[in-house]
Design an enzyme around this catalytic site. Structure first.
Site, PDB file in Angstrom:
ATOM      1  N   GLY A 465       0.617  -1.239   0.150  1.00 25.51           N
ATOM      2  CA  GLY A 465      -0.139  -0.155  -0.192  1.00 25.51           C
ATOM      3  C   GLY A 465       1.004   1.564   0.214  1.00 25.51           C
ATOM      4  O   GLY A 465       2.139   1.582   0.008  1.00 25.51           O
ATOM      5  N   ASP A 605      -6.553   7.220   6.309  1.00 23.18           N
ATOM      6  CA  ASP A 605      -6.970   5.714   5.238  1.00 23.18           C
ATOM      7  C   ASP A 605      -7.621   5.038   5.536  1.00 23.18           C
ATOM      8  O   ASP A 605      -7.339   3.888   5.650  1.00 23.18           O
ATOM      9  CB  ASP A 605      -5.958   5.610   4.605  1.00 23.18           C
ATOM     10  CG  ASP A 605      -5.809   4.969   3.139  1.00 23.18           C
ATOM     11  OD1 ASP A 605      -6.533   5.483   2.996  1.00 23.18           O
ATOM     12  OD2 ASP A 605      -4.587   4.292   3.143  1.00 23.18           O
TER      13      ASP A 605
END
Ligand SMILES: *[C@@H]1O[C@H](CO)[C@@H](O)[C@H](O)[C@H]1NC(C)=O
Ligand SMILES: *[C@@H]1O[C@H](CO)[C@@H](O)[C@H](O)[C@H]1NC(C)=O
Ligand SMILES: *[C@@H]1O[C@H](CO)[C@@H](O)[C@H](O)[C@H]1NC(C)=O
Ligand SMILES: *[C@@H]1O[C@H](CO)[C@@H](O)[C@H](O)[C@H]1NC(C)=O
Ligand SMILES: *[C@@H]1O[C@H](CO)[C@@H](O)[C@H](O)[C@H]1NC(C)=O
Ligand SMILES: *[C@@H]1O[C@H](CO)[C@@H](O)[C@H](O)[C@H]1NC(C)=O
Ligand SMILES: *[C@@H]1O[C@H](CO)[C@@H](O)[C@H](O)[C@H]1NC(C)=O
Ligand SMILES: *[C@@H]1O[C@H](CO)[C@@H](O)[C@H](O)[C@H]1NC(C)=O
Ligand SMILES: *[C@@H]1O[C@H](CO)[C@@H](O)[C@H](O)[C@H]1NC(C)=O
Ligand SMILES: *[C@@H]1O[C@H](CO)[C@@H](O)[C@H](O)[C@H]1NC(C)=O
Length: 797
Positions: A465, A605
């Site tokens: 990520g 996030d």
């Protein structure tokens, strides 16, 4: 469950030759109420008269009962300890307004003891609330005496349980001595006002149960007490009076709270159709509810087979007794206090200790200020926020040993316990201290992590990520870990990074993934987390994007489809109860981050891929606090470096780089709608329109067709009110204007209560999927020209 449906019946008979009985509305000095007569309230709800509590007994009592309820349910008795033994009783009112219960011998069996020379033409009257009052025929507003001031074993709507501080009157409930004997029983239920007010049941002088302190929403030890469609409850505290009470939402329902002769508080409602009282809330609810079950500094956990444990930093005072399950002596500190050197340890999800030795400051003080106040007095052992709904609500401060603590799943409640510096592992920092603390976080060396992850072999990659790549590892002693190698764009210096990681490590909550340690090398930085075996939420809720629709087309049931799959793929569908638990768990974790005392942690996030599931499918938020350590802290309000994932980012964050707890709330809302619908916001397509998932949900919700939004594979398990509420909360969270969005503490209340919710305004990104395009490349997007985007997409593991 059983206890909720136990029908609690009291049987009495109205022995009497009703032939000569009369019904009267009130008595004045000219009349009396004779045994056999009844006084009925104007609306016909309550009756006052004589009864005997056992068929075979000649004891006669004057009391008030529900007129229409059979068998008769008595709510108040005048002469509980002094029954008549024949039917010669009569109730009179004197010209000074005194109510007197006499027999034909003129012996007095009971009397109301408020009289006045000033009252004119006094009358006694039974109100529809069940209150027997004495007032003046001339001045109707003046009440000389009322039965509500002398409660029996029953709290009715509108009654006050507590004290009038100006007159000194205190209103308690006292149990019957047995279910068919109204004489004074062993148990009382009262609002204790020594220290911060709490409701306690006592047997004689001994407490058997205390409700915990009022926290703005409820008594914190009665988590089941929630806003509900039946009654509104309140706790009033001011200079004149302190009391607890409740009011019915539909006043034609019969609802009462009773202390039973065996010392239990029961709330019940009368059901016309099945002719019985339905108990729906009792206290104590379980063995952990009994007062001081685990002694001082002990904490009771009903989920454990051995229910008592010591608070962190404490150990059993007498280990031998303790091991023989005698917990009464409680626990003692591992390390003695040294007063000014001490710190505070935050303990979450507790029923707060007995408040008998506490004081409170009802002024706008923040938790940091409470910490200072508590720290400055060496006998202050703990503190908590006075009102959990507010930021700076004042302090509740405990002096002396802490007792009557239990573990509750209510995560809003934090207690800060004084502890020696040595024992306060995730100590709340003292606001006065600025010196660097020693790094308590375990440091892993590179060699250990190399061997744990087979030299960071690609076979061990769990995901990749924006923040870096995650590897699975196994330590020598067999412990499974997840190692995150942070990407190189960390802007922070070593010292700031350490501080930040320390801070993340201190964030401990059961809905957050635990950080075990870190590894700091010249060239790179790694974080070591607990390993979550059950992958992330996206694997469970998004049924292989698109294929779900396909399945519907070819009319294969989802179950059939998955039963044909291998074990690994089986059982990945989550039913509604699990999804609802997951939604609530995420909300708790996020609330904890947002309420962190030192600096609010904005996740930035939050998404399905960052919600990991433990063996029991409890959600744990991962990657929190990272945005900060990677991106730095240069500006709290705006950033030039946007971290996030399309579909979850709030409009103000994408467009202006503005982030706040409200942009996390937005992401949370998206997540809720995804969990309910089983569809990704980002990849959402619909035959009939171009709305995003949010626009789609909003439109259908407003047309009252919200059921069509719901993931079809949960069909058999959904709870309609919960699903509707979740959708509505989700939509409130994704409203375009950040100010309109609720805070996480409001979200949590909305999810757990049954009160009405506001109508959601139009969501951000209603149709505007084109704003950031349909691909993840956006560097040449207008409006984003000064903003660097780091888009996190964790790939399937
Ligand atoms: C009750 O009745 C008994 C017997 O008839 C009598 O001895 C007693 O004094 C009575 N008690 C009262 C309180 O009237
Ligand atoms: C009732 O009155 C009579 C006569 O005055 C007296 O002898 C008797 O003791 C009284 N009974 C009670 C129960 O007070
Ligand atoms: C009422 O009676 C109680 C005891 O039953 C007594 O303590 C109180 O002082 C009395 N109040 C009045 C106004 O007489
Ligand atoms: C109610 O309870 C309090 C506390 O134990 C006690 O002081 C008070 O006298 C009680 N009041 C009544 C009317 O029993
Ligand atoms: C009330 O207390 C007494 C003495 O402590 C005891 O003997 C009796 O059984 C108790 N009654 C109830 C109903 O608990
Ligand atoms: C604190 O003050 C507010 C406002 O006066 C009041 O409503 C509240 O009941 C008070 N709380 C306590 C515990 O006294
Ligand atoms: C209130 O309760 C009564 C009795 O249960 C019921 O008939 C009535 O419809 C209720 N009213 C409302 C507004 O819910
Ligand atoms: C600490 O608090 C207790 C309880 O409020 C009080 O009695 C004591 O005087 C305080 N001590 C100091 C030093 O302020
Ligand atoms: C890791 O690398 C070292 C040195 O390159 C090598 O000796 C070792 O065998 C490797 N271990 C594994 C599990 O591949
Ligand atoms: C969760 O993990 C446990 C342990 O690995 C496993 O037994 C269980 O089947 C998993 N559950 C799901 C739904 O994958």
């Amino acid at each position: 469950m059983e206890e909720f449906f136990t029908v609690f019946l009291l049987c009495f008979s109205l022995l009497h030759d009703t032939a000569v009985s009369t019904t009267i509305e009130s008595i004045s000095t000219m009349q009396s109420l004779d045994d056999g007569d009844t006084m009925v309230s104007a609306g016909g709800t309550f009756a006052l008269g004589f009864f005997n509590s056992k068929e075979d007994s000649m004891k006669r009592y004057l009391g008030i009962w529900y007129k229409e309820v059979v068998p008769i349910t008595v709510v108040w008795v005048a002469n509980r300890n002094n029954p008549l033994n024949d039917s010669s009783g009569l109730l009179k009112i004197t010209d000074k307004g005194l109510l007197v219960l006499l027999n034909n011998n003129n012996s007095i069996f009971w009397s109301s003891n408020s009289s006045s020379n000033l009252i004119q033409q006094p009358v006694a009257l039974l109100l529809d609330t069940g209150n027997l009052i004495v007032n003046s025929n001339k001045e109707s507003g003046y009440i000389l005496w009322q039965s509500f001031d002398y409660p029996f074993d029953t709290l009715l709507p509108g009654m006050k349980l507590g004290s009038d501080l100006t007159t000194g009157l205190s209103r308690n409930l006292t149990s019957w001595s047995s279910p068919d004997d109204p004489s004074k029983g062993n148990y009382t239920f009262q609002l204790d006002i020594v220290g911060y007010p709490q409701l306690c049941i006592r047997s004689g002088e001994l407490k058997t149960f205390c409700s915990g302190s009022w926290n703005g929403i409820r008594f914190n030890g009665i988590p089941h007490l929630k806003p509900n469609p039946i009654f509104k409850y309140y706790f009033v505290s001011n200079k004149k009076e302190m009391y607890y009470g409740f009011e019915l939402i539909n006043s034609s329902v019969f609802s009462r709270l009773v202390i039973t002769s065996d010392g239990t508080i029961q709330r019940s409602n009368w059901r016309d159709n099945n002719q019985g009282w339905i108990n729906y809330l009792s206290s104590p609810t379980d063995s952990c509810d009994y007062y001081a079950k685990c002694g001082v500094y002990g904490s009771c956990n009903i989920d454990n087979s051995i229910q008592c444990g010591c608070l962190k930093g404490f150990e059993p005072k007498f280990p031998e007794e303790w091991n023989q399950l005698d917990w009464t002596k409680g626990c003692v500190r591992r390390t003695p206090l040294s007063c000014h050197e001490d710190g505070f340890e935050r303990i979450s999800s507790l029923k707060l200790p007995d408040t008998e030795r506490s004081s409170w400051l009802n002024v706008s003080l923040s938790l940091d200020e409470c910490a200072k106040i508590c720290k400055s007095n060496c006998s202050c052992m703990a503190y908590a926020a006075l009102d959990i709904r507010k930021e700076a609500s004042g302090c509740l401060l405990w002096y002396g040993e802490l007792i009557n603590i239990r573990v509750l799943s209510d995560p809003q409640q934090d207690l800060y316990v004084r502890m020696s510096k040595k024992d306060s592992g995730n100590m709340r920092r003292n606001p006065e201290e600025h010196e660097e603390e020693e790094l308590e976080l375990p440091l892993f060396d590179r060699a250990t992590l190399n061997s744990a992850t087979s030299n960071f072999s690609t076979d061990n990659i769990l995901g990749t990520g924006g923040f870096g790549t995650v590897y699975k590892g196994i330590l020598e002693r067999g412990e499974e870990i997840a190692v995150k190698r942070l990407s190189e764009n960390s802007r922070q210096g070593l010292k700031e990074f350490k501080t930040e990681v320390m801070h993340i490590a201190k964030l401990q909550h059961r809905n957050l993934v635990k950080l075990l340690g870190c590894c700091i090398q010249v060239e790179e930085r790694m974080l070591v987390y607990e390993f979550m075996p059950n992958k992330s939420l996206d694997h469970f809720i998004f049924v292989i994007d698109g294929s779900y629709e396909l399945l519907k087309l070819i009319r294969i049931s989802v179950q059939t489809y998955f039963s044909s799959k291998t074990d690994g793929e089986k059982g990945i569908l989550l039913d509604w109860p699990k999804r609802f638990l997951i939604i609530n768990g995420i909300a708790r974790g996020l609330l904890y981050l947002h309420q962190d005392s030192r600096h609010r942690v904005v996740h930035r996030d939050l998404k399905a891929g960052n919600i990991l599931l433990d063996i029991e499918m409890n959600p744990k938020i991962s990657d929190f606090g990272l945005a900060r350590s990677i991106v730095g802290t240069e500006n709290e309000a705006t950033t030039n470096y946007v971290v996030g994932t399309y579909g979850y980012m709030a409009p103000e964050y994408i467009i202006d780089g503005q982030f706040s707890t409200k942009s996390d709330v937005y992401s949370f809302g998206v997540l809720v709608l995804e969990i309910v619908s089983g569809r990704r916001n980002r990849a959402f397509r619909h035959r009939d329109h171009h709305y995003s998932l949010l626009g789609h949900a909003w439109t259908f919700f407003n047309e009252d067709k919200w059921l069509t939004i719901v993931d079809g594979c949960m069909r058999d398990s959904i709870n309609l009110p919960e699903v509707k509420r979740s959708i509505q909360v989700g939509l409130l969270c994704v409203q375009r204007n950040p100010e309109d969005r609720p805070s996480m503490s409001e979200v949590q209340m909305m999810l757990s209560s049954e009160c009405a919710l506001p109508r959601p305004e139009k969501p951000g990104f209603f149709t505007e999927r084109d704003l950031v395009g349909q691909s993840s490349s956006s560097s040449n997007n207008k409006g984003l020209s000064i903003t660097q985007l780091s888009v996190t997409e964790v790939h399937p593991r």
